[in-house]
Design a protein around this motif. Structure first.
Motif, PDB file in Angstrom:
ATOM      1  N   LEU A  19      62.969  33.057  48.377  1.00  0.00           N
ATOM      2  CA  LEU A  19      62.808  34.194  47.483  1.00  0.00           C
ATOM      3  C   LEU A  19      64.133  34.620  46.880  1.00  0.00           C
ATOM      4  CD1 LEU A  19      61.274  36.582  46.236  1.00  0.00           C
ATOM      5  CD2 LEU A  19      61.630  37.826  48.382  1.00  0.00           C
ATOM      6  N   LEU A  20      65.170  34.744  47.695  1.00  0.00           N
ATOM      7  CA  LEU A  20      66.433  35.291  47.220  1.00  0.00           C
ATOM      8  C   LEU A  20      67.068  34.412  46.156  1.00  0.00           C
ATOM      9  CD1 LEU A  20      68.324  37.695  47.594  1.00  0.00           C
ATOM     10  CD2 LEU A  20      69.589  36.357  49.286  1.00  0.00           C
ATOM     11  N   ARG A  21      67.080  33.098  46.371  1.00  0.00           N
ATOM     12  CA  ARG A  21      67.738  32.241  45.379  1.00  0.00           C
ATOM     13  C   ARG A  21      66.877  32.074  44.129  1.00  0.00           C
ATOM     14  NH1 ARG A  21      67.914  27.977  49.509  1.00  0.00           N
ATOM     15  NH2 ARG A  21      70.156  27.945  49.146  1.00  0.00           N
ATOM     16  N   ARG A  22      65.560  32.174  44.251  1.00  0.00           N
ATOM     17  CA  ARG A  22      64.719  32.060  43.056  1.00  0.00           C
ATOM     18  C   ARG A  22      64.700  33.358  42.240  1.00  0.00           C
ATOM     19  NH1 ARG A  22      60.776  27.734  43.181  1.00  0.00           N
ATOM     20  NH2 ARG A  22      61.737  26.051  44.385  1.00  0.00           N
ATOM     21  N   ALA A  23      64.871  34.495  42.907  1.00  0.00           N
ATOM     22  CA  ALA A  23      64.663  35.782  42.233  1.00  0.00           C
ATOM     23  C   ALA A  23      65.940  36.493  41.817  1.00  0.00           C
ATOM     24  CB  ALA A  23      63.840  36.709  43.130  1.00  0.00           C
ATOM     25  N   THR A  24      67.111  36.083  42.334  1.00  0.00           N
ATOM     26  CA  THR A  24      68.352  36.787  41.988  1.00  0.00           C
ATOM     27  C   THR A  24      69.480  35.775  41.787  1.00  0.00           C
ATOM     28  OG1 THR A  24      69.503  37.091  44.112  1.00  0.00           O
ATOM     29  CG2 THR A  24      67.600  38.500  43.696  1.00  0.00           C
ATOM     30  N   SER A 101      77.021  41.200  40.903  1.00  0.00           N
ATOM     31  CA  SER A 101      77.313  42.422  41.654  1.00  0.00           C
ATOM     32  C   SER A 101      76.075  43.157  42.123  1.00  0.00           C
ATOM     33  CB  SER A 101      78.162  43.367  40.785  1.00  0.00           C
ATOM     34  OG  SER A 101      79.378  42.744  40.406  1.00  0.00           O
ATOM     35  N   GLN A 102      74.896  42.706  41.712  1.00  0.00           N
ATOM     36  CA  GLN A 102      73.666  43.402  42.066  1.00  0.00           C
ATOM     37  C   GLN A 102      72.619  42.411  42.558  1.00  0.00           C
ATOM     38  OE1 GLN A 102      72.806  45.325  38.327  1.00  0.00           O
ATOM     39  NE2 GLN A 102      73.938  47.164  38.884  1.00  0.00           N
ATOM     40  N   ILE A 103      71.836  42.842  43.527  1.00  0.00           N
ATOM     41  CA  ILE A 103      70.740  42.018  44.038  1.00  0.00           C
ATOM     42  C   ILE A 103      69.465  42.555  43.410  1.00  0.00           C
ATOM     43  CG2 ILE A 103      69.518  41.244  46.099  1.00  0.00           C
ATOM     44  CD1 ILE A 103      72.128  41.618  47.642  1.00  0.00           C
ATOM     45  N   HIS A 107      68.479  40.594  36.402  1.00  0.00           N
ATOM     46  CA  HIS A 107      69.354  39.606  35.780  1.00  0.00           C
ATOM     47  C   HIS A 107      68.669  38.245  35.690  1.00  0.00           C
ATOM     48  CE1 HIS A 107      72.373  42.691  36.113  1.00  0.00           C
ATOM     49  NE2 HIS A 107      72.095  42.800  37.392  1.00  0.00           N
ATOM     50  N   LYS A 108      67.871  37.905  36.696  1.00  0.00           N
ATOM     51  CA  LYS A 108      67.134  36.644  36.640  1.00  0.00           C
ATOM     52  C   LYS A 108      66.109  36.683  35.504  1.00  0.00           C
ATOM     53  CE  LYS A 108      67.069  32.826  39.234  1.00  0.00           C
ATOM     54  NZ  LYS A 108      68.034  32.296  40.175  1.00  0.00           N
ATOM     55  N   LEU A 109      65.457  37.830  35.325  1.00  0.00           N
ATOM     56  CA  LEU A 109      64.472  37.956  34.257  1.00  0.00           C
ATOM     57  C   LEU A 109      65.134  38.085  32.890  1.00  0.00           C
ATOM     58  CD1 LEU A 109      61.762  40.196  35.925  1.00  0.00           C
ATOM     59  CD2 LEU A 109      61.453  37.886  35.029  1.00  0.00           C
ATOM     60  N   SER A 110      66.301  38.690  32.836  1.00  0.00           N
ATOM     61  CA  SER A 110      67.027  38.751  31.572  1.00  0.00           C
ATOM     62  C   SER A 110      67.359  37.344  31.088  1.00  0.00           C
ATOM     63  CB  SER A 110      68.309  39.577  31.734  1.00  0.00           C
ATOM     64  OG  SER A 110      69.038  39.607  30.523  1.00  0.00           O
ATOM     65  N   PHE A 111      67.816  36.491  32.007  1.00  0.00           N
ATOM     66  CA  PHE A 111      68.116  35.115  31.614  1.00  0.00           C
ATOM     67  C   PHE A 111      66.829  34.371  31.265  1.00  0.00           C
ATOM     68  CE2 PHE A 111      69.662  30.769  31.916  1.00  0.00           C
ATOM     69  CZ  PHE A 111      70.883  30.882  31.262  1.00  0.00           C
ATOM     70  N   PHE A 112      65.739  34.674  31.954  1.00  0.00           N
ATOM     71  CA  PHE A 112      64.451  34.091  31.586  1.00  0.00           C
ATOM     72  C   PHE A 112      64.094  34.447  30.139  1.00  0.00           C
ATOM     73  CE2 PHE A 112      59.898  34.997  31.010  1.00  0.00           C
ATOM     74  CZ  PHE A 112      59.400  33.693  31.074  1.00  0.00           C
ATOM     75  N   LEU A 113      64.292  35.707  29.759  1.00  0.00           N
ATOM     76  CA  LEU A 113      63.996  36.119  28.385  1.00  0.00           C
ATOM     77  C   LEU A 113      64.893  35.393  27.390  1.00  0.00           C
ATOM     78  CD1 LEU A 113      63.414  39.952  28.885  1.00  0.00           C
ATOM     79  CD2 LEU A 113      61.686  38.162  28.550  1.00  0.00           C
ATOM     80  N   HIS A 114      66.118  35.093  27.800  1.00  0.00           N
ATOM     81  CA  HIS A 114      66.992  34.272  26.943  1.00  0.00           C
ATOM     82  C   HIS A 114      66.376  32.898  26.708  1.00  0.00           C
ATOM     83  CE1 HIS A 114      70.330  31.864  25.543  1.00  0.00           C
ATOM     84  NE2 HIS A 114      70.468  31.250  26.694  1.00  0.00           N
ATOM     85  N   THR A 115      65.721  32.330  27.706  1.00  0.00           N
ATOM     86  CA  THR A 115      65.078  31.017  27.515  1.00  0.00           C
ATOM     87  C   THR A 115      63.820  31.130  26.659  1.00  0.00           C
ATOM     88  OG1 THR A 115      63.628  31.091  29.482  1.00  0.00           O
ATOM     89  CG2 THR A 115      65.901  30.324  29.804  1.00  0.00           C
ATOM     90  N   CYS A 116      63.283  32.330  26.511  1.00  0.00           N
ATOM     91  CA  CYS A 116      62.089  32.539  25.676  1.00  0.00           C
ATOM     92  C   CYS A 116      62.463  32.866  24.229  1.00  0.00           C
ATOM     93  CB  CYS A 116      61.237  33.681  26.232  1.00  0.00           C
ATOM     94  SG  CYS A 116      60.517  33.380  27.850  1.00  0.00           S
ATOM     95  N   PHE A 117      63.452  33.731  24.041  1.00  0.00           N
ATOM     96  CA  PHE A 117      63.896  34.163  22.711  1.00  0.00           C
ATOM     97  C   PHE A 117      65.335  33.682  22.528  1.00  0.00           C
ATOM     98  CE2 PHE A 117      60.714  37.199  24.192  1.00  0.00           C
ATOM     99  CZ  PHE A 117      59.840  37.265  23.110  1.00  0.00           C
ATOM    100  N   THR A 118      65.470  32.389  22.373  1.00  0.00           N
ATOM    101  CA  THR A 118      66.781  31.745  22.458  1.00  0.00           C
ATOM    102  C   THR A 118      67.632  31.974  21.217  1.00  0.00           C
ATOM    103  OG1 THR A 118      65.816  30.014  23.835  1.00  0.00           O
ATOM    104  CG2 THR A 118      67.937  29.534  22.804  1.00  0.00           C
ATOM    105  N   TYR A 141      64.787  44.973  28.387  1.00  0.00           N
ATOM    106  CA  TYR A 141      63.370  44.654  28.590  1.00  0.00           C
ATOM    107  C   TYR A 141      63.131  43.674  29.735  1.00  0.00           C
ATOM    108  CZ  TYR A 141      62.205  47.295  24.450  1.00  0.00           C
ATOM    109  OH  TYR A 141      62.037  48.331  23.554  1.00  0.00           O
ATOM    110  N   ALA A 142      64.169  43.370  30.506  1.00  0.00           N
ATOM    111  CA  ALA A 142      64.020  42.389  31.585  1.00  0.00           C
ATOM    112  C   ALA A 142      62.973  42.800  32.601  1.00  0.00           C
ATOM    113  CB  ALA A 142      65.374  42.175  32.274  1.00  0.00           C
TER     114      ALA A 142
END
Length: 547
Positions: A19-24, A101-103, A107-118, A141-142
């Motif tokens: 969970l930790l490495r996939r989600a953060t 700096s944050q768990i 941030h993981k979802l923000s980067f996911f959105l970058h892969t969607c709206f590249t 909007y992450a």
């Protein structure tokens, strides 16, 4: 069958790591200790709280005689500053430090959105400040609403430049943004049914979408502020907007979107179009497939499509495209932890090859890399460490230019069949990937050109402060492996790694004596050499490439 039922058993270390490495992007022993024993639902929910960034804005320490400093908050025109390429890299360094700096899922979802709206930060997004606003929009909007972001992104100054929509006028339509919006950002193609026509949309729909998008312009001075996000945006120019009704194909039920009657009404027309696209079941499925590929694995069968993707898409629709209900359901499910069949080791855990970005963040967070403080040592952090080493050397040679994929389709690992994430690992990327840990341990860029990076990974401190039995080579290696790897390693692998601590033919207490001697006299020469070699071998091992 694949199941979205919540995982009923508490998280053990194996599932907590997963969970930790996939989600953060922050993978620490301390957080693993917190997760072990928690329910999956509680652990996931603990990651959904949004908190303020550690760094509020990026800082450019150049030129040294008079730094541009916090240039993103300057009232000067963004393009009036020199060093735009450097500044865009500095913005990535700002974002990375906040993610480290944050768990949080944010941030993981923000980067996911970058892969969607590249966008490609160095291939058309414009001045660095526009890229900064773009990243802030994704961050905003992450943990929020994908459909709302799909409306806001059209007036993002960086996106307006990147896909030429600022040049899209009623008398000279530019279809670039409209095409990518349907093909890559939202509903996707579906099966091809004719020349330029697909099951999900047709060439005619692209032409009509381009008319909807006409007249939205980049605001160079960032004086237009979006009232919902507080982030600068483009503006509506009704004089350049197509003033006809837009009629779409049967793929959208032949829907007609009534033409706007003034600049303010252009926003209503845009929203009508986005609502129409998001009213299609295939749009929700497209996002859920992307989420599955990002968080779970690259490929799946018909059972997963039926039992996981389809119900997740319905959750997305039922929640009007709020992203968290879908992600929390997925990350809390039996399926995510491979607990929905009789073999818990065959599908999900360890099924993804890490991106170079993931590799970097795991090493830096688990081993508590001592890198320069971006608030007090700005030049060494932004220039020596992040720009010259992480950005210009490591990620490029490892095959992932951060926020700068080769095309608007994004990073091939997230879409390119049949290889997907296997693309991260190739003969072209091995040097950068394998020399990362070596560079961090010795504090020099060993990829090229052997310059100081002003960051150093302390293997002795890691062993002394994080491990329960550093004096015992078997227990030390086992504990490190249990932290780093998705699955436990067998005795053969333990014995292989032991050769980095204990010379061949010597008993295990040889290492014990070395460790005790170090504790007694504080001479770390022999201990450091052996621990450095061990950690290098374990990070570069095949097991650590997987998550």
């Amino acid at each position: 069958m694949a199941s979205l039922n919540p995982l009923s058993s508490p998280l053990d270390l194996r599932k907590a790591k997963h969970l930790l490495r996939r989600a953060t992007f922050n993978f620490t022993k301390e957080q693993l200790d917190v997760f072990v024993g928690m329910s999956a639902a509680d652990a996931v929910n603990s990651l959904t709280t949004a908190s303020a960034n550690i760094l509020s804005e990026p800082y450019d320490p150049l030129p040294t005689t008079s730094p541009d400093g916090f240039w993103t908050s300057s009232t000067e025109l963004p393009n009036s500053f020199n060093g735009q390429t450097r500044k865009r890299a500095i913005i990535v360094g700002w974002w990375w430090h906040n993610a480290m700096s944050q768990i949080s899922l944010k941030h993981k979802l923000s980067f996911f959105l970058h892969t969607c709206f590249t966008v490609g930060k160095d291939s058309g997004v414009g001045s660095a400040t526009y890229f900064y606003d773009h990243i802030r929009l994704l961050d905003y909007y992450a943990l929020g609403n994908i459909k709302t972001l799909a409306k806001k992104i059209t007036l993002d100054n960086g996106m307006l430049d990147y896909l030429d929509n600022t040049q899209n006028n009623d008398n000279n339509p530019n279809e670039n943004y409209a095409r990518e919006y349907l093909e890559l950002f939202t509903i996707l193609k579906g099966e091809q049914i004719g020349d330029g026509n697909y099951t999900n949309y047709t060439e005619h729909d692209i032409q009509q979408a381009a008319k909807v998008f006409s007249g939205f312009k980049r605001r160079a001075d960032r004086s237009d502020i979006d009232p919902d996000t507080g982030i600068p945006s483009g503006y509506n120019n009704y004089n350049r907007h197509d003033k006809t009704n837009k009629t779409f194909s049967a793929a959208f039920g032949n829907q007609v979107i009534t033409a706007a009657t003034n600049a303010i009404d252009m926003t209503r027309e845009l929203h009508d179009f986005v609502d129409m696209v998001f009213a299609q079941q295939e749009t929700a499925k497209a996002y859920c497939r992307k989420l599955y590929r990002y968080f779970v694995k690259s490929e799946w069968n018909a059972t997963v499509e039926t039992d996981i993707i389809t119900p997740l898409s319905q959750i997305l629709i039922d929640n009007d495209f709020e992203i968290l209900p879908v992600v929390t359901t997925l990350l809390s499910s039996e399926h995510f932890y491979d607990a929905d069949d009789s073999d818990a080791t065959d599908n999900i855990i360890g099924a993804i090859i890490k991106s170079p970005f993931q590799q970097l963040t795991e090493v830096c967070s688990m081993f508590e890399l001592d890198y320069p403080d971006p608030t007090t040592d700005t030049y060494r952090y932004y220039i020596n460490f992040f720009l010259r080493f992480v950005h210009n050397t490591y990620t490029k040679t490892a095959g992932m230019e951060l926020y700068n994929p080769d095309s608007v389709a994004g990073y091939p690992a997230y879409y390119q069949e049949p290889s997907f994430d296997r693309i991260w690992f190739s003969s072209n990327t091995l040097i950068g990937r394998y020399k990362l840990i070596e560079s961090l341990i010795i504090g020099r860029n060993t990829i090229t050109p052997n310059a100081r990076i002003y960051a150093e990974l302390g293997t002795i401190n890691f062993a002394k402060n994080k491990l329960a039995n550093p004096e015992n080579p078997i227990l030390l290696i086992t504990e490190v492996a249990n932290l780093l790897y998705p699955e436990a390693i067998d005795s053969d692998r333990i014995n292989y790694f032991k050769t980095f601590l204990v010379d061949e033919g010597f008993p295990d207490y040889y290492w014990t004596d070395i460790w005790v001697q170090y504790l007694n006299d504080n001479d770390d020469t022999s201990v450091k050499t052996r621990l450095n070699a061990l950690v290098t071998a374990m990070v570069n091992a095949a097991e650590f490439q997987l998550m």
